[in-house]
Design a protein around this motif. Structure first.
Motif, PDB file in Angstrom:
ATOM      1  N   UNK A  42       0.381  10.109   2.152  1.00 34.92           N
ATOM      2  CA  UNK A  42       1.655   9.654   2.710  1.00 34.92           C
ATOM      3  C   UNK A  42       1.431   8.934   4.041  1.00 34.92           C
ATOM      4  N   UNK A  43       0.509   9.461   4.842  1.00 34.09           N
ATOM      5  CA  UNK A  43       0.189   8.839   6.134  1.00 34.09           C
ATOM      6  C   UNK A  43      -0.458   7.475   5.934  1.00 34.09           C
ATOM      7  N   UNK A  44      -1.406   7.376   5.022  1.00 33.41           N
ATOM      8  CA  UNK A  44      -2.072   6.095   4.752  1.00 33.41           C
ATOM      9  C   UNK A  44      -1.057   5.069   4.249  1.00 33.41           C
ATOM     10  N   UNK A  48      -0.426   1.557   6.194  1.00 26.40           N
ATOM     11  CA  UNK A  48      -0.673   0.318   5.451  1.00 26.40           C
ATOM     12  C   UNK A  48       0.581  -0.537   5.366  1.00 26.40           C
ATOM     13  N   UNK A  49       1.727   0.100   5.307  1.00 26.75           N
ATOM     14  CA  UNK A  49       2.982  -0.643   5.223  1.00 26.75           C
ATOM     15  C   UNK A  49       3.278  -1.403   6.514  1.00 26.75           C
ATOM     16  N   UNK A  50       2.686  -1.001   7.622  1.00 22.71           N
ATOM     17  CA  UNK A  50       2.946  -1.668   8.901  1.00 22.71           C
ATOM     18  C   UNK A  50       2.274  -3.033   8.976  1.00 22.71           C
ATOM     19  N   UNK A  55      -7.748   0.105   9.291  1.00 19.51           N
ATOM     20  CA  UNK A  55      -8.730  -0.065  10.350  1.00 19.51           C
ATOM     21  C   UNK A  55      -8.091  -0.638  11.613  1.00 19.51           C
ATOM     22  N   UNK A  56      -8.385  -0.008  12.717  1.00 17.31           N
ATOM     23  CA  UNK A  56      -7.840  -0.470  13.985  1.00 17.31           C
ATOM     24  C   UNK A  56      -6.500   0.128  14.318  1.00 17.31           C
ATOM     25  N   UNK A  57      -5.872   0.762  13.326  1.00 20.29           N
ATOM     26  CA  UNK A  57      -4.577   1.386  13.590  1.00 20.29           C
ATOM     27  C   UNK A  57      -4.652   2.907  13.458  1.00 20.29           C
ATOM     28  N   UNK A  58      -5.356   3.387  12.415  1.00 21.87           N
ATOM     29  CA  UNK A  58      -5.533   4.821  12.268  1.00 21.87           C
ATOM     30  C   UNK A  58      -6.853   5.187  12.952  1.00 21.87           C
TER      31      UNK A  58
END
Length: 214
Positions: A42-44, A48-50, A55-58
């Motif tokens: 759910x977190x991924x 990814x939707x953003x 990479x670089x965000x999480x």
């Protein structure tokens, strides 16, 4: 919103099957726990939707198992203190699944400690997703799990009562009786009412309140 995130996934132990520890690595933890795997997926999906990339965000992920099988505890503080370690001091928001929206596994310790640490919190609503090529509805998942756990714990309790009663009848009163009984029960593979190992102290306590005729 910070633009950088840490995923936080937590679960409870199941003592009766020996599920008392999680791998520190989130991917490894997800491999052994459906609940962790669900939260991670759910977190991924959210990240990814953003921007269509992780990479670089999480910046990091934390998998945490609490110390009690029936409730959240303040032990989560130590896990949350890892956020700054994972981000290298960079400002990041923590993403977690808000199970408390549906009155499941409320964790006020998590919310309160994030406030103390001044870390932004992004609670995701627990909703059905496709996991392992199957639709996982957390409502049904937790309902089914509780029913199975209730049945399993009832069976454990009856086995513990019967085993303890039999050994009590076989071991005479005297010094060291509780230790001898604990050793016998453990050697015979009989667990406590919660699926753990016997100690002289929990033998003594349960013997004092052992139901009659169970």
């Amino acid at each position: 919103m910070s633009g950088a995130y840490v995923g936080f996934y937590w679960t409870l132990p199941v003592n009766r099957i020996g599920f008392r520890h999680l791998p520190r690595d989130a991917a490894a933890a997800a491999a052994v726990s459906t609940t962790i795997r669900y939260q991670r997926a759910l977190t991924h999906r959210y990240v990814l939707a953003l921007e269509g990339r992780l990479e670089g965000r999480l910046l990091g992920e934390i998998a945490f198992m609490d110390t009690r099988p029936d409730r959240a505890t303040a032990a989560v503080h130590e896990a949350l203190d890892r956020v700054s370690e994972l981000t290298g001091g960079r400002r990041a928001a923590l993403i977690h699944v808000a199970f408390d929206e549906r009155s499941w596994r409320d964790n006020r310790y998590l919310v309160d400690h994030l406030r103390t640490l001044d870390i932004e919190r992004i609670p995701l609503s627990p909703e059905p997703i496709v996991l392992d090529n199957q639709r996982l509805d957390p409502v049904q998942h937790f309902t089914d799990w509780r029913e199975r756990e209730t049945e399993a714990m009832a069976a454990l309790r009856l086995d513990a009562y019967a085993g303890l009663r039999a050994v009590l009848a076989d071991v005479p009163e005297g010094a060291g009786r509780w230790r001898v009984i604990a050793e016998r029960l453990n050697a015979d593979g009989i667990t406590t009412v919660r699926g753990g190992r016997w100690t002289p102290e929990n033998v003594r306590k349960l013997a004092g309140r052992l139901p009659q005729g169970s």
